[in-house]
Design a protein around this motif. Structure first.
Motif, mmCIF file in Angstrom:
data_model
loop_
_atom_site.group_PDB
_atom_site.id
_atom_site.type_symbol
_atom_site.label_atom_id
_atom_site.label_comp_id
_atom_site.label_asym_id
_atom_site.label_seq_id
_atom_site.Cartn_x
_atom_site.Cartn_y
_atom_site.Cartn_z
ATOM 1 N N MET A 1 -10.052 -4.020 -35.119
ATOM 2 C CA MET A 1 -10.948 -3.254 -36.002
ATOM 3 C C MET A 1 -10.550 -1.788 -36.099
ATOM 4 S SD MET A 1 -13.384 -4.808 -37.547
ATOM 5 C CE MET A 1 -13.622 -6.571 -37.612
ATOM 6 N N LYS A 2 -9.895 -1.311 -35.058
ATOM 7 C CA LYS A 2 -9.485 0.085 -35.078
ATOM 8 C C LYS A 2 -8.588 0.342 -36.293
ATOM 9 C CE LYS A 2 -7.516 3.573 -32.037
ATOM 10 N NZ LYS A 2 -6.842 3.853 -30.777
ATOM 11 N N ASP A 3 -7.735 -0.649 -36.579
ATOM 12 C CA ASP A 3 -6.796 -0.472 -37.701
ATOM 13 C C ASP A 3 -7.517 -0.275 -39.029
ATOM 14 O OD1 ASP A 3 -7.595 -3.017 -37.019
ATOM 15 O OD2 ASP A 3 -5.986 -3.998 -38.132
ATOM 16 N N VAL A 4 -8.654 -0.962 -39.198
ATOM 17 C CA VAL A 4 -9.408 -0.819 -40.452
ATOM 18 C C VAL A 4 -9.933 0.621 -40.570
ATOM 19 C CG1 VAL A 4 -11.393 -1.650 -41.769
ATOM 20 C CG2 VAL A 4 -10.101 -3.238 -40.342
ATOM 21 N N VAL A 5 -10.439 1.134 -39.458
ATOM 22 C CA VAL A 5 -10.969 2.499 -39.453
ATOM 23 C C VAL A 5 -9.837 3.502 -39.720
ATOM 24 C CG1 VAL A 5 -12.184 4.240 -38.078
ATOM 25 C CG2 VAL A 5 -12.810 1.822 -37.844
ATOM 26 N N VAL A 6 -8.721 3.290 -39.051
ATOM 27 C CA VAL A 6 -7.582 4.199 -39.214
ATOM 28 C C VAL A 6 -7.127 4.219 -40.682
ATOM 29 C CG1 VAL A 6 -5.147 4.584 -38.620
ATOM 30 C CG2 VAL A 6 -6.782 3.957 -36.831
ATOM 31 N N THR A 60 -17.652 10.557 -48.665
ATOM 32 C CA THR A 60 -16.534 9.902 -49.354
ATOM 33 C C THR A 60 -16.358 8.470 -48.867
ATOM 34 O OG1 THR A 60 -15.491 12.045 -49.184
ATOM 35 C CG2 THR A 60 -14.134 10.262 -50.068
ATOM 36 N N PHE A 61 -16.397 8.323 -47.527
ATOM 37 C CA PHE A 61 -16.177 6.987 -46.956
ATOM 38 C C PHE A 61 -17.231 5.979 -47.407
ATOM 39 C CE2 PHE A 61 -14.028 9.138 -43.082
ATOM 40 C CZ PHE A 61 -12.797 9.125 -43.732
ATOM 41 N N VAL A 62 -18.464 6.440 -47.491
ATOM 42 C CA VAL A 62 -19.557 5.536 -47.864
ATOM 43 C C VAL A 62 -19.253 4.826 -49.181
ATOM 44 C CG1 VAL A 62 -21.952 5.505 -48.685
ATOM 45 C CG2 VAL A 62 -21.366 6.765 -46.615
ATOM 46 N N LYS A 63 -18.590 5.551 -50.085
ATOM 47 C CA LYS A 63 -18.332 4.975 -51.416
ATOM 48 C C LYS A 63 -17.273 3.878 -51.397
ATOM 49 C CE LYS A 63 -19.389 9.345 -53.545
ATOM 50 N NZ LYS A 63 -18.590 10.561 -53.554
ATOM 51 N N VAL A 64 -16.392 3.918 -50.394
ATOM 52 C CA VAL A 64 -15.284 2.942 -50.389
ATOM 53 C C VAL A 64 -15.263 2.110 -49.103
ATOM 54 C CG1 VAL A 64 -13.757 4.236 -51.923
ATOM 55 C CG2 VAL A 64 -13.789 4.783 -49.484
ATOM 56 N N LYS A 67 -15.696 -4.114 -45.916
ATOM 57 C CA LYS A 67 -16.788 -4.940 -45.383
ATOM 58 C C LYS A 67 -16.822 -4.956 -43.848
ATOM 59 C CE LYS A 67 -14.344 -9.419 -45.533
ATOM 60 N NZ LYS A 67 -13.019 -8.832 -45.429
ATOM 61 N N GLU A 68 -15.673 -4.663 -43.222
ATOM 62 C CA GLU A 68 -15.629 -4.678 -41.744
ATOM 63 C C GLU A 68 -16.417 -3.519 -41.128
ATOM 64 O OE1 GLU A 68 -12.942 -4.910 -43.659
ATOM 65 O OE2 GLU A 68 -11.664 -6.552 -42.980
ATOM 66 N N ILE A 69 -16.663 -2.487 -41.945
ATOM 67 C CA ILE A 69 -17.416 -1.364 -41.411
ATOM 68 C C ILE A 69 -18.824 -1.381 -41.990
ATOM 69 C CG2 ILE A 69 -17.506 1.152 -41.163
ATOM 70 C CD1 ILE A 69 -14.470 1.158 -41.474
ATOM 71 N N GLU A 70 -19.802 -1.418 -41.102
ATOM 72 C CA GLU A 70 -21.186 -1.565 -41.550
ATOM 73 C C GLU A 70 -21.723 -0.253 -42.122
ATOM 74 O OE1 GLU A 70 -24.033 -4.014 -38.909
ATOM 75 O OE2 GLU A 70 -24.615 -1.896 -38.719
ATOM 76 N N ILE A 87 -18.481 -9.756 -38.253
ATOM 77 C CA ILE A 87 -17.092 -9.940 -38.693
ATOM 78 C C ILE A 87 -16.132 -9.723 -37.527
ATOM 79 C CG2 ILE A 87 -15.284 -9.038 -40.216
ATOM 80 C CD1 ILE A 87 -17.410 -8.380 -42.242
ATOM 81 N N PHE A 88 -16.459 -8.689 -36.756
ATOM 82 C CA PHE A 88 -15.616 -8.355 -35.611
ATOM 83 C C PHE A 88 -15.578 -9.516 -34.605
ATOM 84 C CE2 PHE A 88 -15.270 -6.243 -31.385
ATOM 85 C CZ PHE A 88 -13.984 -5.779 -31.525
#
Ligand code: ARG
Length: 552
Positions: A1-6, A60-64, A67-70, A87-88
């Motif tokens: 999941m770290k990769d999705v955040v990165v 900015t992040f909220v707009k894009v 799905k992995e990030i709640e 999902i995680f």
């Protein structure tokens, strides 16, 4: 999941992936999110305060948001990320941790154990055996083909001494009853005087030039020692792909000396021959004595050249005590000077000493020799005693053996290998705290729950939702496993695996106490967690060379 955040951050922030990975933090409390990105480093370029930047980025992040990030939130100078637990969990628990590792087509040879014949198996050799074995397994788990080599100390001037002493004072009877003890006694006796030095040198010279009688004696001492050593390896459950030794290179020494001379590296020095490494700060290395006999370093040079030819390795690891650091630097340094670029692929993976509880070196305890088989036997006896004291007597021998080995292997491997460590059997054997038996116990506990209900995994069909912190903490820990295996290889550090296993077991036991597994709505989900924990900790322990028990 770290990769999705990165990835999400990388799209908005002008840092490269590695930089972002390095900056990303895991907050101390779960209500602060699963990952946090500090914005201090951006203040200068963006000419805004870190707090304002965090707020802007969160918007900015909220707009894009993938799905992995709640959700994301700005908090002070940080952007906090909350990942979608369902999902995680599906991703982490759905992975196949037991699958076969794909080979990367590269080969590693590892020099390990390497005791000296006609001498007791030392405590340093035990460390080299245990750590070398674990490093070998870690390399395999990273896709390498591994060749484990036991390079016996079976050549050198000491055999001139032993042969000389044997001819003077040897006793057939004592040799038959305790070969190593007797040979050791002879060695100590002849070393106490310099009266026979010339004779001893002569005996070794005869041995090196193939004298029939001396060779026969040497062979006999070697075989007798090997029988003893094999008992230790059998008890430890550790084997080798090659058992050779310094003697194997006796006929390859002239070629090394010739090559050194050809390359202009050999210098005459009062009748002896040396290689000068002063220019790289490694001093002068004796290669051939004035009587023409070879040295430990000469044999290591011949061995490295031969091993490269035979195994064409991509990397050669020498798991040997830190007291030989200079020796290996010199050997690698000479090979480099000889023009072998692969000298850079040779690594000395050094280990520190075992200490007694009084802080002294373990092997010199009370001035008498400690026999390794006795030390190991004592640990097995203690483990057996502990089981008996609990009134627990099924399959006692094998269980006592496994618990004892888990205690010793883990007691060693949990430490950074380069550090000295106290060999404290009672602490190693404890069922509580940071010990091997605690890990075996955690594994057996997971196994027994699953056995009780004849569990069969359904993995993908279950609902991963509504779970709490204890479950989530354990799943997050499981997720780290693959990275730890890679890092343990990069640093040649089994302690990373050992420490991970302990953390994992702790999280499991907290989960187990906090979340009733059987009965209730979450049963299917919790059983899956137990199953994946069981698979992962078994793999981790396997990388340490520790065999699990289904029941403790
Ligand atoms: N037999 C040596 C000793 O006990 C260790 C050998 C290590 N390996 C090597 N390639 N030098 O000190």
């Amino acid at each position: 999941m770290k990769d999705v955040v990165v990835k999400l951050i990388a799209e908005e922030v002008d840092f490269d992936i590695c930089e972002i990975e390095g900056l990303l933090e895991v907050p101390p409390r779960s209500e602060m999110g699963d990952y946090a990105f500090p914005c201090f480093g951006l203040a200068k370029t963006l000419k805004k305060s870190p707090g304002v930047i965090a707020g802007d980025l969160a918007l900015t992040f909220v707009k894009v948001l993938p799905k992995e990030i709640e959700r994301v939130e700005a908090s002070g100078a940080y952007v906090n990320f909350f990942i979608d637990k369902g999902i995680f969990a599906r991703k982490v628990l759905g992975k196949d941790y037991g699958k076969k590792v794909l080979k990367n087509g590269k080969r590693i040879v590892i020099d390990m154990s390497s005791p000296n014949i006609a001498k007791p198996f030392g405590i340093g050799h035990l460390r080299s055996t245990i750590i070398g074995n674990s490093i070998a397994r870690i390399c395999e788990a990273n896709g390498f083909e591994v060749v484990k080599i036991n390079y016996l100390g079976d050549w050198g001037t000491q055999f001139g001494k032993i042969i000389c002493a044997w001819k003077k004072w040897g006793s057939e009877e004592k040799l038959e009853s305790d070969a190593i003890g007797h040979l050791q006694e002879l060695y100590v006796r002849i070393n106490a005087t310099d009266e026979f030095d010339d004779e001893c040198r002569l005996e070794f010279k005869k041995l090196e030039s193939g004298d029939f009688e001396n060779l026969a004696l040497w062979k006999r001492f070697r075989e007798m020692s090997l029988v003893k050593f094999q008992k230790i390896y059998d008890l430890l459950g550790i084997s080798f792909d090659e058992v050779s030794g310094e003697s194997l290179y006796n006929d390859k020494m002239d070629a090394v000396i010739f090559e050194l001379k050809e390359k202009g590296l050999l210098i005459e020095d009062a009748g002896a021959r040396i290689v000068d490494l002063d220019d790289v700060g490694l001093g002068k290395v004796l290669i051939q004595k004035s009587d023409g006999t070879s040295l430990y370093a000469t044999r290591d040079l011949a061995m490295a050249l031969d091993r490269k030819k035979v195994y064409d390795f991509d990397r050669a690891i020498y798991e040997v005590g830190a007291e030989q650091t200079l020796h290996f630097r010199q050997v690698f340094g000479i090979l480099k000077k000889m023009g072998y670029a692969w000298a850079d692929d040779l690594v000395h993976a050094a280990h520190g000493l075992y200490l007694d509880s009084d802080g002294k070196k373990f092997s010199t305890r009370r001035g008498k020799t400690v026999y390794m088989e006795d030390v190991l036997g004592e640990v097995v006896e203690k483990a057996r005693g502990n089981l008996e004291a609990r009134g627990d007597c099924d399959n006692l021998d094998e269980r006592a053996r496994r618990i004892a080995l888990a205690a010793i292997f883990y007691g060693d491997l949990k430490n950074n290998r380069e550090h000295n460590m106290v060999f404290d059997v009672d602490r190693f054997l404890s069922f509580e705290g940071d010990t091997g038996p605690y890990l075996l116990y955690s594994y057996a506990r997971a196994s027994s729950i699953l056995r009780k209900i004849k569990f069969e995994s359904k993995r993908q069909d279950i609902k991963y939702k509504d779970f709490g912190d204890l479950e989530f903490a354990l799943i997050k820990k499981i997720d780290l496993f693959d990275n730890v295996v890679v890092k343990a290889y990069e640093d040649l550090s089994p302690n990373l695996i050992a420490n991970y296993c302990f953390e994992l077991a702790k999280d499991f036991n907290e989960f187990y106490h906090g979340c009733p597994v059987l009965g209730g709505e979450s049963e299917a989900f919790r059983l899956e967690i137990v199953e994946v924990f069981r698979v992962v900790i078994k793999k981790g322990l396997d990388l340490l060379g520790i065999e699990t028990l289904e029941e403790m």
